[in-house]
Design an enzyme around this catalytic site. Structure first.
Site, PDB file in Angstrom:
ATOM      1  N   SER A 135      12.916   6.929  -2.339  1.00 50.40           N
ATOM      2  CA  SER A 135      12.564   5.456  -2.924  1.00 50.40           C
ATOM      3  C   SER A 135      12.937   4.491  -1.834  1.00 50.40           C
ATOM      4  CB  SER A 135      12.916   5.468  -4.217  1.00 50.40           C
ATOM      5  OG  SER A 135      12.402   4.321  -4.996  1.00 50.40           O
ATOM      6  N   ASP A 197       2.963   7.839  -9.631  1.00 53.91           N
ATOM      7  CA  ASP A 197       4.227   7.092  -9.297  1.00 53.91           C
ATOM      8  C   ASP A 197       3.486   5.681  -9.833  1.00 53.91           C
ATOM      9  OD1 ASP A 197       6.193   5.429  -8.388  1.00 53.91           O
ATOM     10  OD2 ASP A 197       6.356   6.833  -6.638  1.00 53.91           O
ATOM     11  N   HIS A 234       7.590   8.946 -10.195  1.00 56.00           N
ATOM     12  CA  HIS A 234       8.267   8.616  -9.431  1.00 56.00           C
ATOM     13  C   HIS A 234       9.558   9.433  -9.411  1.00 56.00           C
ATOM     14  CE1 HIS A 234      10.105   5.402  -6.591  1.00 56.00           C
ATOM     15  NE2 HIS A 234      11.001   5.665  -7.028  1.00 56.00           N
TER      16      HIS A 234
END
Length: 254
Positions: A135, A197, A234
């Site tokens: 991320s 995601d 995610h």
């Protein structure tokens, strides 16, 4: 290191006395810390994978504005501005960006460059150092690989569930990388993303993949490896780590 930033965690290579040391510096995401990722190194070592590889897990500083750990202040970014072409060659300086956020990203990049400095001083060849992250950690890693003083010089970049930040300073660094033909060097890039995601949608990943490829130039097909994982959000998954392991075995072989 800011007073609100904890020191990195380190997992040493499981095989001692190796003549070919290698290091991966892996950055966590927003609101997380290094402790959450230590088990990756432990799992690799338990499976006798990459025993010559040392792992460094830095801790992001506490961001007072975000009230959490962060490599930079999160913003409601617009990776593909509405009404604009998403073609990487059409990327312009008027693209939306947050100057303060860009500066924070570059500060985090330089912090990680300092960790690379230490590894090189300790005898690890720079081409056997990989920088990666999840991320926000992915975003910082991609900028380091393409637009820092170590751009194109490290062995590889691993980017999980992230994106390539915009901004004029980052763009200038990438253009210099492209002009110098750094994409023909030793550095390889691994990018991976889940199709479900919701925090960093697939369109953002594909835009980042296109802009990374544009920066790498004509050698991109030999340098850039991308994976999409059906149904993954995610988060990370086993197949992703297996692909990442295969990538690392090629980039920093024993």
């Amino acid at each position: 290191m800011p007073p609100t930033q904890n020191p990195p965690q380190r997992v040493h290579a499981s095989s001692t006395g190796t003549s070919k040391p290698a290091t991966i510096i892996f950055l966590h995401g927003y609101g997380d810390d290094a402790d959450s990722w230590l088990n990756i190194a432990q799992q690799f070592h338990s499976a006798q994978k990459l025993p010559h590889l040392s792992w460094i897990f830095p801790n992001a500083p506490h961001n007072h504005e975000a009230m959490s750990t962060a490599w930079y202040t999160p913003t409601s970014f617009s990776p593909i501005p509405v009404g604009r072409s998403s073609k990487p060659e059409d990327e312009g300086e008027e693209d939306e960006f947050n100057e303060e956020g860009e500066n924070e990203i570059l500060e985090s990049v330089e912090y990680v460059c300092g960790l690379i400095d230490e590894e090189v001083k300790n005898g690890v060849p720079v081409e056997r150092i990989v920088v990666g992250g999840f991320s926000q950690g992915c975003a910082v890693s991609l900028v380091l690989g393409l637009a820092s003083r170590y751009a194109g010089k490290i062995g590889g970049v691993v980017g999980l569930s992230g994106y390539l930040p915009r901004g004029p300073k980052i763009r200038a660094g990438r253009e210099q990388f492209k002009k110098n033909g750094e994409g023909k060097g030793v550095m390889k890039i691994f990018m991976a993303h889940g199709t479900k995601d919701m925090l960093v949608p697939m369109r953002v990943f594909r835009d980042a993949k296109a802009r990374v490829g544009y920066t790498l130039g004509e050698n991109k097909n030999e340098v850039l490896e991308c994976h999409e994982y059906e149904g993954m959000g995610h988060v990370t998954c086993g197949p992703e780590f297996r692909d990442m392991c295969s990538f690392l075995e090629r980039v920093v072989p024993e």
